[in-house]
Structure formats: C-alpha cells, structure tokens
Design a protein around this motif. Structure first.
Motif, PDB file in Angstrom:
ATOM      1  N   ALA A 109      46.672  51.060  -5.972  1.00  0.00           N
ATOM      2  CA  ALA A 109      46.050  50.186  -4.966  1.00  0.00           C
ATOM      3  C   ALA A 109      44.536  50.128  -5.170  1.00  0.00           C
ATOM      4  O   ALA A 109      43.927  49.039  -5.184  1.00  0.00           O
ATOM      5  CB  ALA A 109      46.387  50.695  -3.573  1.00  0.00           C
ATOM      6  N   SER A 110      43.919  51.310  -5.390  1.00  0.00           N
ATOM      7  CA  SER A 110      42.461  51.347  -5.591  1.00  0.00           C
ATOM      8  C   SER A 110      42.060  50.616  -6.861  1.00  0.00           C
ATOM      9  O   SER A 110      41.123  49.816  -6.874  1.00  0.00           O
ATOM     10  CB  SER A 110      41.976  52.792  -5.686  1.00  0.00           C
ATOM     11  N   VAL A 111      42.791  50.879  -7.931  1.00  0.00           N
ATOM     12  CA  VAL A 111      42.474  50.239  -9.212  1.00  0.00           C
ATOM     13  C   VAL A 111      42.623  48.725  -9.092  1.00  0.00           C
ATOM     14  O   VAL A 111      41.772  47.952  -9.563  1.00  0.00           O
ATOM     15  CB  VAL A 111      43.378  50.789 -10.343  1.00  0.00           C
ATOM     16  N   ALA A 112      43.676  48.313  -8.408  1.00  0.00           N
ATOM     17  CA  ALA A 112      43.912  46.878  -8.227  1.00  0.00           C
ATOM     18  C   ALA A 112      42.745  46.237  -7.490  1.00  0.00           C
ATOM     19  O   ALA A 112      42.275  45.143  -7.825  1.00  0.00           O
ATOM     20  CB  ALA A 112      45.212  46.664  -7.464  1.00  0.00           C
ATOM     21  N   LYS A 113      42.246  46.958  -6.489  1.00  0.00           N
ATOM     22  CA  LYS A 113      41.109  46.454  -5.713  1.00  0.00           C
ATOM     23  C   LYS A 113      39.887  46.274  -6.598  1.00  0.00           C
ATOM     24  O   LYS A 113      39.234  45.246  -6.600  1.00  0.00           O
ATOM     25  CB  LYS A 113      40.787  47.451  -4.598  1.00  0.00           C
ATOM     26  N   LEU A 114      39.601  47.298  -7.367  1.00  0.00           N
ATOM     27  CA  LEU A 114      38.415  47.299  -8.220  1.00  0.00           C
ATOM     28  C   LEU A 114      38.504  46.242  -9.320  1.00  0.00           C
ATOM     29  O   LEU A 114      37.532  45.567  -9.640  1.00  0.00           O
ATOM     30  CB  LEU A 114      38.224  48.661  -8.874  1.00  0.00           C
ATOM     31  N   THR A 115      39.671  46.162  -9.939  1.00  0.00           N
ATOM     32  CA  THR A 115      39.796  45.276 -11.113  1.00  0.00           C
ATOM     33  C   THR A 115      40.417  43.937 -10.766  1.00  0.00           C
ATOM     34  O   THR A 115      40.617  43.084 -11.630  1.00  0.00           O
ATOM     35  CB  THR A 115      40.688  45.937 -12.188  1.00  0.00           C
ATOM     36  N   LYS A 116      40.754  43.762  -9.509  1.00  0.00           N
ATOM     37  CA  LYS A 116      41.469  42.570  -9.048  1.00  0.00           C
ATOM     38  C   LYS A 116      42.766  42.362  -9.836  1.00  0.00           C
ATOM     39  O   LYS A 116      43.178  41.259 -10.136  1.00  0.00           O
ATOM     40  CB  LYS A 116      40.574  41.312  -9.145  1.00  0.00           C
ATOM     41  N   GLY A 117      43.365  43.443 -10.231  1.00  0.00           N
ATOM     42  CA  GLY A 117      44.629  43.367 -10.984  1.00  0.00           C
ATOM     43  C   GLY A 117      45.822  43.280 -10.043  1.00  0.00           C
ATOM     44  O   GLY A 117      45.665  43.248  -8.821  1.00  0.00           O
ATOM     45  N   ASP A 118      46.992  43.270 -10.677  1.00  0.00           N
ATOM     46  CA  ASP A 118      48.241  43.180  -9.902  1.00  0.00           C
ATOM     47  C   ASP A 118      48.690  44.589  -9.487  1.00  0.00           C
ATOM     48  O   ASP A 118      49.081  45.411 -10.317  1.00  0.00           O
ATOM     49  CB  ASP A 118      49.314  42.523 -10.788  1.00  0.00           C
ATOM     50  N   GLU A 119      48.640  44.848  -8.202  1.00  0.00           N
ATOM     51  CA  GLU A 119      48.926  46.195  -7.712  1.00  0.00           C
ATOM     52  C   GLU A 119      50.352  46.640  -8.066  1.00  0.00           C
ATOM     53  O   GLU A 119      50.584  47.761  -8.513  1.00  0.00           O
ATOM     54  CB  GLU A 119      48.716  46.239  -6.197  1.00  0.00           C
ATOM     55  N   LYS A 120      51.311  45.726  -7.866  1.00  0.00           N
ATOM     56  CA  LYS A 120      52.709  46.070  -8.142  1.00  0.00           C
ATOM     57  C   LYS A 120      52.920  46.471  -9.594  1.00  0.00           C
ATOM     58  O   LYS A 120      53.584  47.466  -9.896  1.00  0.00           O
ATOM     59  CB  LYS A 120      53.614  44.883  -7.807  1.00  0.00           C
ATOM     60  N   LYS A 121      52.327  45.654 -10.468  1.00  0.00           N
ATOM     61  CA  LYS A 121      52.473  45.910 -11.906  1.00  0.00           C
ATOM     62  C   LYS A 121      51.880  47.269 -12.267  1.00  0.00           C
ATOM     63  O   LYS A 121      52.451  48.044 -13.029  1.00  0.00           O
ATOM     64  CB  LYS A 121      51.750  44.818 -12.694  1.00  0.00           C
ATOM     65  N   LEU A 122      50.665  47.495 -11.711  1.00  0.00           N
ATOM     66  CA  LEU A 122      49.984  48.764 -11.994  1.00  0.00           C
ATOM     67  C   LEU A 122      50.814  49.954 -11.523  1.00  0.00           C
ATOM     68  O   LEU A 122      50.970  50.951 -12.243  1.00  0.00           O
ATOM     69  CB  LEU A 122      48.632  48.790 -11.280  1.00  0.00           C
ATOM     70  N   THR A 123      51.349  49.855 -10.308  1.00  0.00           N
ATOM     71  CA  THR A 123      52.188  50.929  -9.784  1.00  0.00           C
ATOM     72  C   THR A 123      53.349  51.199 -10.720  1.00  0.00           C
ATOM     73  O   THR A 123      53.647  52.348 -11.078  1.00  0.00           O
ATOM     74  CB  THR A 123      52.739  50.548  -8.392  1.00  0.00           C
ATOM     75  N   LYS A 124      53.982  50.109 -11.124  1.00  0.00           N
ATOM     76  CA  LYS A 124      55.152  50.271 -11.981  1.00  0.00           C
ATOM     77  C   LYS A 124      54.806  50.975 -13.297  1.00  0.00           C
ATOM     78  O   LYS A 124      55.505  51.900 -13.723  1.00  0.00           O
ATOM     79  CB  LYS A 124      55.792  48.910 -12.250  1.00  0.00           C
ATOM     80  N   SER A 125      53.678  50.547 -13.918  1.00  0.00           N
ATOM     81  CA  SER A 125      53.324  51.180 -15.195  1.00  0.00           C
ATOM     82  C   SER A 125      53.007  52.652 -15.002  1.00  0.00           C
ATOM     83  O   SER A 125      53.424  53.508 -15.790  1.00  0.00           O
ATOM     84  CB  SER A 125      52.110  50.534 -15.871  1.00  0.00           C
ATOM     85  N   LEU A 126      52.279  52.949 -13.941  1.00  0.00           N
ATOM     86  CA  LEU A 126      51.938  54.351 -13.687  1.00  0.00           C
ATOM     87  C   LEU A 126      53.197  55.200 -13.479  1.00  0.00           C
ATOM     88  O   LEU A 126      53.355  56.282 -14.041  1.00  0.00           O
ATOM     89  CB  LEU A 126      51.064  54.459 -12.433  1.00  0.00           C
ATOM     90  N   GLN A 127      54.108  54.662 -12.674  1.00  0.00           N
ATOM     91  CA  GLN A 127      55.306  55.438 -12.370  1.00  0.00           C
ATOM     92  C   GLN A 127      56.217  55.574 -13.584  1.00  0.00           C
ATOM     93  O   GLN A 127      56.869  56.609 -13.767  1.00  0.00           O
ATOM     94  CB  GLN A 127      56.045  54.804 -11.178  1.00  0.00           C
ATOM     95  N   THR A 128      56.248  54.521 -14.406  1.00  0.00           N
ATOM     96  CA  THR A 128      57.054  54.620 -15.623  1.00  0.00           C
ATOM     97  C   THR A 128      56.516  55.755 -16.482  1.00  0.00           C
ATOM     98  O   THR A 128      57.276  56.543 -17.051  1.00  0.00           O
ATOM     99  CB  THR A 128      57.002  53.301 -16.411  1.00  0.00           C
TER     100      THR A 128
END
Ligand SMILES: Nc1ncnc2c1ncn2[C@@H]1O[C@H](COP(=O)(O)OP(=O)(O)O)[C@@H](O)[C@H]1O
Ligand SMILES: [Mg+2]
Length: 538
Positions: free
Chosen positions: A500-519
């Motif tokens: 969530a924080s990274v998505a905020k900072l980079t304006k990225g896709d939060e869902k995608k980021l979560t998924k990659s991290l969890q994978t």
C-alpha cells in the motif's frame, strides 16, 4: 502378698516335644492361599475385583489361542448389594471336558500349562481355583460353570473348593442339550468395589484389547454400560511353541528337579533331550569337564554331580537359545490397535529382536508411543492429560505394583526431555510396553510386577529411546510447521501494508504489488501461493 516371681514360676510349665507336636500337620495349598489370599491379588476392594476379571479373561484368551480360535469374550459385572457383585465371563473357546471341570475350578496347582515351557498367560494352575475360593470365602456360594466342547451337550456344574483337601466339591451337576462351544463362568463376590479408575476392570479390559487386536471383548459394567472392543485383526496368533530351557539359565536345584522327572536312561541323553542347544558334541564336552560318568541314570544324580554339570554349563560355549517360541504381537498389529483405541496424532511402534536374560532365558520387548488424541489419561495439570504407562507381560496388562517393576524403572530412566516431551508426567502421551517371554520373572505370585533384571531394563530402555527419537522428529517437524505458519502470517500482514505504501509513493498498482510480494514470500517459505491469496489483504 504373693511373690510375683514365684507365681510366674508356678504357671510356666514345661511341655514335652510330643505335646508341642501333637498339632503338627500338613496344610493344603488351598488352605495356605485362603489365609494368604493377598499373594494371589486378593487385597483391597478394587484390586480383588480386577483380579477376578484378570483370571477369567486370561484363561479365555489362552484357551482360544491354544485351540486356534478367534476369541470372543463377554464380561459382565452386576451390583446386587452394597459391595456385592455378580460376575459372568463367557468365551467361545474349546470348552473343558467334563472330567476336568472339577480339577480346573476346584483344585489349585492343576492345569495344562504348568509342566510346559510355553509362552502363555497362565503358568501355575492357581488362577481360576483362586476365583472359586475367593468367591466362596466372601459369599459362601458356589461358582457355576457352563461348558461344552461342542458335542451338543453342555455341562452345567456348581462347585466349591474343599479347602482342607484342595479338591472340588460338586454341589450340582446337570447336562443341557444344546449345540454350543465355549465356557461361561458365573459367581458372586462380596467386599469388593467397582470404580472407573486406572486399575479398574474396565481399564484392564481396554488394555487387554490393545494388546490382543485379534480378540473381541465386550464389557458390561455395573451401571449397565456396554463397551465393545472389536477386533482390529483377524489373524489368530500362532500357538506358542514349546521352548526347552537353555543350559545357561539353569541352577543346580532346577537341574536335579528336571532329572528326577526325566524318563531318559542316561544323564547324557537327558541333557540332549531336555535342553536346547545341547548336541551330542556338547554333551561330550560336558563329560570332559565332570568327574562322573554321564551314562549314569539321571534319577540317581546327586547334588554334587548336578553342581558339576551346572558349572560345566557355564564354561561350555552354547549357541544362543532358540527364539521361535516367542510370540510378540507384532508392530503392525500393535499400531492398528493403538490407532483404533487411542486415536493419537502421532504413534510409533517397535518390536526389538529377541535376546536373553539371566544367561539363557529368551525374551523380547515391544513398545509403542502415542501422542495426542485420546492418548494419556485425564487428571493432569489444569484439566489436561497426564502420561500413561501401560505395562504388559505376554499381552496381559499389569495394573498393580508398578513401583518395583522393571518396566516402570526403564520408563523412569529415559530422559524424555531429550525427545521433546518436556514434562513427561503432564503430557497427553501413552507409552505401551509388552514383555514377551516363556518365563516372565514376576516378583510375586500376584504376577503384577516384573523383577528388574538388568537385560530386561536395558532392552526396554533402548526400545523407548528409539520410539522417543521418532516422536522427537515428528514433534520438531510439527513445531517447524507451526513456526513457519506464524512467520507467514506476519509477513503477509506487512506485505499488504508495504504494498500500500509503495503504491502510494510510486502510484503503482497496489493489488499487483501485493501479489508479487506475497508470491515471493510464499516461494521463500515453500508454500503454495494460491492458499494465501484470500488472506493476503488482511
Ligand atoms: N475358559 C477356559 N476354557 C478352557 N480351558 C480353561 C479355561 N479356563 C481354564 N482352563 C483350563 O484350566 C487350567 C487351569 O487354569 P488356571 O487355574 O487359571 O491356571 P493357569 O491359567 O495358570 O494354567 C488351564 O491350564 C486350562 O487348561
Ligand atoms: Mg489362568
């Protein structure tokens, strides 16, 4: 005033030996046990009742086993008054021929097992006549026996023990025409108590069921509650083989005793036929070591000569005793029974190889450890479970006199902490130990405790350490799993926050980021990603 000393002198009269010995007489074995019934296990209200059940059940199982029959035993207790119970025990065994009923139930030291070197539960031919005696001592009533060998005729006999003669006293004898095979014994007891504790008839039967997976045993308690312990195996144990004594375990007295009973014509042939591992060559070796001719009649052997032979026995090299006569339950069978009755989370079973104690007596040890489920017994700290040690000798549960028993000693010498059982006493764990031997060295006629022979204690200890190690492996694996799961939960929680924080900072896709991290985390922890998806955002 009377002089006291003088008075004493007057009163103490010398008595002759004839006078003293006029009451000298022989007592029968039954008379002896009537006065010393505690030797047979008749002490205490609970123990006496359990002893009766023990005697009847062991006989039923022995008889079925010898006859090659899958046993079905029904035991029932019924309260008929304060401390007053009626018992019945019915089996589907071979039955008892009519002419032997009085010997079996009304006479001590009469039986089919005494003279043989076989591994059976009974040994002395005292057990069931003891039940008759205890029953008549407390109620004054006879026992009733219904038995049939399957001939279409059932003997219905009421008998008591004539204590002074060690003979049965037949009160009534009838014949019923009925096609049935087996034995049913019925009697009453007073001054006994039924409880549901660790030493109760119920517990005795539960443990018997665990150690005899081929038996179906039904127990109806005094409240009318019926417990059925069904068989987990249809394999009838092979009848135990006869095992001749090994020369190494022999003492002079026993050797002479055997020689007296032998029908051999020479000491040499007596040695060759009555002992295991004495060949013609070995008999020659013994001859070279003794100062008399082994052609001598064994019944005329003197104490000194017998002593020479036992000394030679210690010097000659014999092969280890044969062990084919031993009948362990077997790992697979124990495991099935333990799983069915204790339903544990973990169990491990081990049958050790046979070995010997006392120089020449073969024995074998079987152990099992069960953890979780219904293993252990209630009554532990904070309402939890307590460790339970189940001792058996030739599949017969030993419920009393645990203190001085070799099995208890062995359990106590194991450092359970090393195997991840931190507080052994307060863990949901059942330890099962079965000692198998033709000669179980009991500490008393009550047969509830095994004498602490070094070899026996050592074997049990080794076996326990082995299953302990298996438990340790299981437990540490389980603990690792739990730790891994806890770590996963923490990481997943933070991964969502981080994403969530990274998505905020980079304006990225939060869902995608979560998924990659969890994978990534899942991969690191060797867990399938899919299972985590739903939990991911939490
Ligand atoms: N239920 C039974 N069915 C068949 N035979 C039995 C039964 N109960 C006892 N017997 C016989 O009676 C004998 C004596 O039994 P017991 O007094 O308990 O002594 P032990 O079991 O030590 O031999 C046994 O050896 C056996 O031959
Ligand atoms: Mg018996």
């Amino acid at each position: 005033m009377v002089d006291m000393a003088e008075k004493d002198e007057e009163e103490v009269k010398e008595r002759s030996a004839d006078e003293l010995f006029k009451d000298f007489k022989e007592v029968s074995i039954t008379e002896f046990f009537r006065k010393n019934k505690a030797h047979l296990g008749y002490s205490g209200k609970q123990r006496s009742l359990t002893t009766v059940v023990h005697e009847l059940v062991t006989n039923a199982l022995d008889a079925c086993e010898e006859a090659g029959i899958l046993p079905e035993v029904e035991v029932a207790l019924k309260q008929v008054g304060p401390e007053h119970y009626r018992f019945t025990c019915k089996d589907n065994g071979p039955g008892i021929p009519e002419e032997h009923v009085s010997g079996v139930f009304g006479q001590m030291l009469a039986g089919t097992k005494f003279h043989r070197h076989v591994q059976l539960r009974g040994q002395q031919g005292i057990g069931v006549a003891g039940v008759t005696m205890f029953s008549q001592m407390t109620t004054g009533k006879p026992m009733r026996i219904l038995t049939s060998t399957g001939s279409g005729k059932v003997n219905d006999i009421k008998l008591m023990v004539d204590v002074s003669k060690n003979k049965a006293d037949i009160i009534e004898s009838n014949i019923i025409t009925q096609k049935w095979r087996g034995t049913e014994i019925e009697g009453e007891l007073k001054g006994v108590a039924f409880t549901l504790g660790e030493r109760s008839p119920y517990e005795y039967i539960r443990r018997t069921a665990i150690a005899n997976p081929h038996a179906k045993i039904t127990f109806t308690d005094p409240e009318g509650r019926k417990s059925v312990f069904d068989r987990t195996s249809k394999i009838i144990p092979r009848p135990p083989g006869e095992m001749k004594p090994h020369p190494r375990g022999m003492d002079t007295d026993e050797l002479l005793n055997l020689a007296k009973k032998s029908s051999a014509r020479r000491v040499s042939s007596f040695l060759e036929s009555e002992f295991s591992r004495i060949s013609k060559a070995k008999a020659d070796e013994i001859q070279a070591k003794v100062n008399f001719d082994l052609k001598k009649n064994p019944r005329k052997m003197t104490w000194a000569e017998a002593e020479e032979i036992t000394k030679a026995f210690a010097e000659v090299d014999f092969m280890a005793p044969p062990v084919e006569g031993l009948r362990p339950i077997g790992e697979e069978q124990v495991d099935k029974a333990v799983l069915k009755i204790l339903k544990p989370e973990f169990s491990s079973v081990l049958t050790r190889n046979p070995t010997v104690y006392g120089g020449g007596v073969p024995f074998q040890v079987e152990v099992a450890i069960a953890y979780g489920g219904s293993a252990g017994r209630s009554g532990g700290e904070e309402g939890g479970s307590k460790a339970e040690v189940m001792r058996f000798a030739n599949r017969t549960p030993l419920l009393f006199d645990a203190g001085g028993c070799a099995i208890t000693q062995a359990v106590n010498t194991v450092e359970w902490k090393r195997y991840d059982v931190k507080d052994f006493e307060n863990s949901p764990v059942t330890v099962f130990i079965n000692l198998v031997s033709v000669y179980i060295p009991y500490t008393s006629a009550g047969k509830q405790s095994v004498s602490a022979e070094d070899e026996i204690v050592k074997e049990i200890r080794m076996a326990l350490m082995d299953v302990g190690r298996k438990f340790h492996r299981y437990h540490s694996r389980m603990r690792r799993d739990i730790e891994r799961e806890a770590r996963m939960h923490t990481l997943m929680k933070y991964s969502a926050e981080l994403a969530a924080s990274v998505a905020k900072l980079t304006k990225g896709d939060e869902k995608k980021l979560t998924k990659s991290l969890q994978t990534l985390i899942a991969k690191k922890l060797h867990i399938e990603y899919k299972a985590l998806d739903a939990e991911g955002g939490k």
